[in-house]
Design a protein around this motif. Structure first.
Motif, short mmCIF file in Angstrom:
data_model
loop_
_atom_site.label_atom_id
_atom_site.label_comp_id
_atom_site.label_asym_id
_atom_site.label_seq_id
_atom_site.Cartn_x
_atom_site.Cartn_y
_atom_site.Cartn_z
N LYS A 229 14.26 -11.34 12.99
CA LYS A 229 13.06 -12.04 12.56
C LYS A 229 11.82 -11.14 12.54
CE LYS A 229 10.29 -16.18 13.41
NZ LYS A 229 10.13 -17.39 14.25
N PRO A 230 11.56 -10.32 13.57
CA PRO A 230 10.38 -9.45 13.53
C PRO A 230 10.40 -8.46 12.36
CG PRO A 230 11.23 -9.60 15.76
CD PRO A 230 12.26 -10.23 14.87
N ILE A 231 11.60 -8.05 11.93
CA ILE A 231 11.70 -7.12 10.81
C ILE A 231 11.26 -7.81 9.52
CG2 ILE A 231 13.22 -5.58 9.53
CD1 ILE A 231 12.73 -4.82 12.46
N TYR A 232 11.65 -9.06 9.35
CA TYR A 232 11.22 -9.80 8.16
C TYR A 232 9.72 -10.05 8.19
CZ TYR A 232 16.14 -10.54 7.07
OH TYR A 232 17.47 -10.33 6.75
N ILE A 233 9.17 -10.26 9.38
CA ILE A 233 7.73 -10.40 9.50
C ILE A 233 7.03 -9.11 9.09
CG2 ILE A 233 5.82 -10.72 11.13
CD1 ILE A 233 7.64 -12.62 12.71
N LEU A 234 7.59 -7.97 9.52
CA LEU A 234 7.04 -6.67 9.13
C LEU A 234 7.07 -6.51 7.62
CD1 LEU A 234 6.05 -3.78 9.74
CD2 LEU A 234 8.45 -3.11 10.00
N ILE A 235 8.17 -6.89 6.99
CA ILE A 235 8.28 -6.79 5.53
C ILE A 235 7.22 -7.66 4.85
CG2 ILE A 235 9.73 -7.44 3.56
CD1 ILE A 235 12.13 -6.48 5.17
N ALA A 236 7.01 -8.87 5.37
CA ALA A 236 5.99 -9.76 4.80
C ALA A 236 4.59 -9.15 4.91
CB ALA A 236 6.03 -11.12 5.51
N ILE A 237 4.32 -8.53 6.05
CA ILE A 237 3.02 -7.87 6.24
C ILE A 237 2.86 -6.72 5.26
CG2 ILE A 237 1.64 -6.50 7.85
CD1 ILE A 237 2.83 -8.19 10.12
N LEU A 238 3.91 -5.92 5.10
CA LEU A 238 3.85 -4.79 4.17
C LEU A 238 3.62 -5.26 2.74
CD1 LEU A 238 6.72 -2.51 5.54
CD2 LEU A 238 4.26 -2.12 5.72
N ILE A 239 4.25 -6.38 2.36
CA ILE A 239 4.04 -6.93 1.01
C ILE A 239 2.57 -7.25 0.80
CG2 ILE A 239 4.46 -8.95 -0.44
CD1 ILE A 239 7.32 -8.99 0.65
N CYS A 240 1.96 -7.87 1.79
CA CYS A 240 0.54 -8.23 1.67
C CYS A 240 -0.36 -7.01 1.61
CB CYS A 240 0.13 -9.12 2.85
SG CYS A 240 0.95 -10.73 2.90
N LEU A 241 0.08 -5.92 2.22
CA LEU A 241 -0.74 -4.71 2.26
C LEU A 241 -0.50 -3.76 1.09
CD1 LEU A 241 -0.51 -3.80 6.07
CD2 LEU A 241 -2.43 -4.89 4.88
N THR A 242 0.52 -4.02 0.27
CA THR A 242 0.85 -3.09 -0.82
C THR A 242 -0.32 -2.76 -1.76
OG1 THR A 242 1.79 -4.96 -2.07
CG2 THR A 242 3.33 -3.52 -0.88
N PRO A 243 -1.27 -3.69 -2.02
CA PRO A 243 -2.37 -3.31 -2.90
C PRO A 243 -3.18 -2.11 -2.42
CG PRO A 243 -2.27 -5.69 -2.72
CD PRO A 243 -1.30 -5.15 -1.72
N LEU A 244 -3.03 -1.73 -1.15
CA LEU A 244 -3.69 -0.51 -0.68
C LEU A 244 -3.21 0.70 -1.46
CD1 LEU A 244 -3.60 -1.08 3.21
CD2 LEU A 244 -5.59 -1.26 1.68
N GLY A 245 -1.99 0.61 -2.01
CA GLY A 245 -1.45 1.69 -2.81
C GLY A 245 -2.20 1.89 -4.12
N LEU A 246 -3.01 0.91 -4.51
CA LEU A 246 -3.78 1.01 -5.75
C LEU A 246 -5.06 1.82 -5.57
CD1 LEU A 246 -3.43 -2.70 -6.94
CD2 LEU A 246 -2.35 -0.70 -8.00
N ILE A 247 -5.44 2.02 -4.31
CA ILE A 247 -6.71 2.72 -4.05
C ILE A 247 -6.64 4.17 -4.49
CG2 ILE A 247 -8.28 3.48 -2.23
CD1 ILE A 247 -7.55 0.96 -0.67
N ALA A 248 -5.49 4.81 -4.25
CA ALA A 248 -5.34 6.22 -4.62
C ALA A 248 -5.34 6.36 -6.14
CB ALA A 248 -4.05 6.79 -4.04
N SER A 249 -6.25 7.16 -6.66
CA SER A 249 -6.33 7.37 -8.10
C SER A 249 -5.61 8.66 -8.47
CB SER A 249 -7.79 7.45 -8.55
OG SER A 249 -8.44 8.53 -7.90
#
Length: 328
Positions: A229-249
């Motif tokens: 269960k904690p691993i799936y929670i980690l995956i959910a958190i990473l999904i929400c944070l993925t837009p940070l990948g858009l910052i790098a130009s």
């Protein structure tokens, strides 16, 4: 590190694909023998972690961008053969659905990221762990293994790029595919990975490994739904944070489109032309190219792409697990 189509000749792509065939065959055989149906869904988790890790682009020296892969991490948790299969599936979905990495170059990308990183990183980790005992030894071994693994992979990609102008030219002697020779491609790939991407890979590997050991210490064995269960929670958190990948130009080195490569500068000089192989080569239009969705804001498209990718991986490996017959 995702090589697009038309940067490598069809002959190079065929050779790299042929090299991967026995690697895939051995990995599938090993996974069938050693990974139980109960643990099989964890390979979907591994594919998801690698996929999401690759969505977090960071700025690299020289104005380009790059990302970690998580190959050594998955190899430590599930074994290098399982990591090869998980990352292969991740790369396949990236190429087909998101246009990240070429279709023809699939074998080369799998060799670099699904084979070199897990096997080099894991074997260095295993060797050092035997010499350096204790928890600190394990984390130090994972840091060094993952750092070296991704840099060896970057070197392999640089060589694949750099041999193209030596081997494949048109009648006028101009490069047909990647136009940059080895003395350009090797430093262009290695310096940013040695300085930034390798460090990021090491931090992610050690950090997630520490997290797994704390919240799901049995994940590398027969794990229950509770421990996962904690691993799936980690995956959910990473999904929400993925837009940070858009910052790098900027574009990752070696991943420019045909419309921009002629303006790319090397040694202070713009290329000034588009190699014919890139203009007349294979072109594939992905449904959600560049992790975007038509009609949606960029951030929403990125998150939706992350959700879609993770869902595909989890479903694929659960279906495989449901059809797997255990050895008696």
């Amino acid at each position: 590190m995702h090589i697009p189509d038309n940067y490598l000749s069809p002959a190079t792509c065929a050779v790299m694909g042929a090299v991967m065939v026995p690697i895939w065959a051995r990995s599938i055989k090993k996974v069938r023998e050693e990974v139980s149906s109960k643990r099989m869904p964890l390979m979907g988790v591994g594919a998801s972690l690698s996929f999401l890790t690759m969505m977090f682009n960071v700025p690299l020296p020289g104005g380009t961008t790059g990302h970690a892969v998580g190959g050594t991490l998955i190899a430590i948790l599930l074994g290098p053969e399982a990591a090869t299969i998980s990352i292969t599936i991740a790369l396949l979905v990236q190429a087909l659905l998101f246009g990240d990495g070429g279709i023809l170059a699939f074998g080369a990308n799998c060799f670099n990221m699904a084979f070199v990183i897990p096997f080099v990183g894991y074997n260095i980790y295993k060797f050092l762990k035997q010499m350096i005992k204790g928890d600190k030894g394990e984390y130090l071994s994972s840091i060094i293994g993952s750092y070296l693994g991704i840099n060896v992979a970057a070197f392999c990609a640089a060589v694949e790029f750099g041999v193209q102008p030596l081997l494949f030219k048109d009648a006028a002697g101009m490069p047909l595919y990647c136009p940059y020779p080895l003395h350009v491609t090797i430093p262009a790939m290695l310096i940013p990975h040695l300085a930034v991407a390798g460090v990021l890979e090491a931090i992610i590997t050690a950090g997630v490994l520490a997290f797994v050991r704390k919240v799901s210490p049995d994940i590398i064995y027969e794990s229950s739904k509770k421990t996962k269960k904690p691993i799936y929670i980690l995956i959910a958190i990473l999904i929400c944070l993925t837009p940070l990948g858009l910052i790098a130009s900027g574009t990752a080195w070696g991943e420019w489109g045909a419309n921009e490569i002629k303006t790319v500068t090397a040694n202070g000089k713009a290329l000034g032309y588009v190699p014919k192989g890139m203009t007349n080569g294979f072109h594939y239009k992905a449904l959600m190219r560049d992790y975007s969705v038509s009609g949606l804001p960029e951030v929403a498209g990125y998150i939706l792409s992350a959700v879609a990718g993770v869902a595909i991986f989890l479903i694929i490996f659960r279906l495989i697990a449901s059809g797997k017959k255990e050895n008696i």
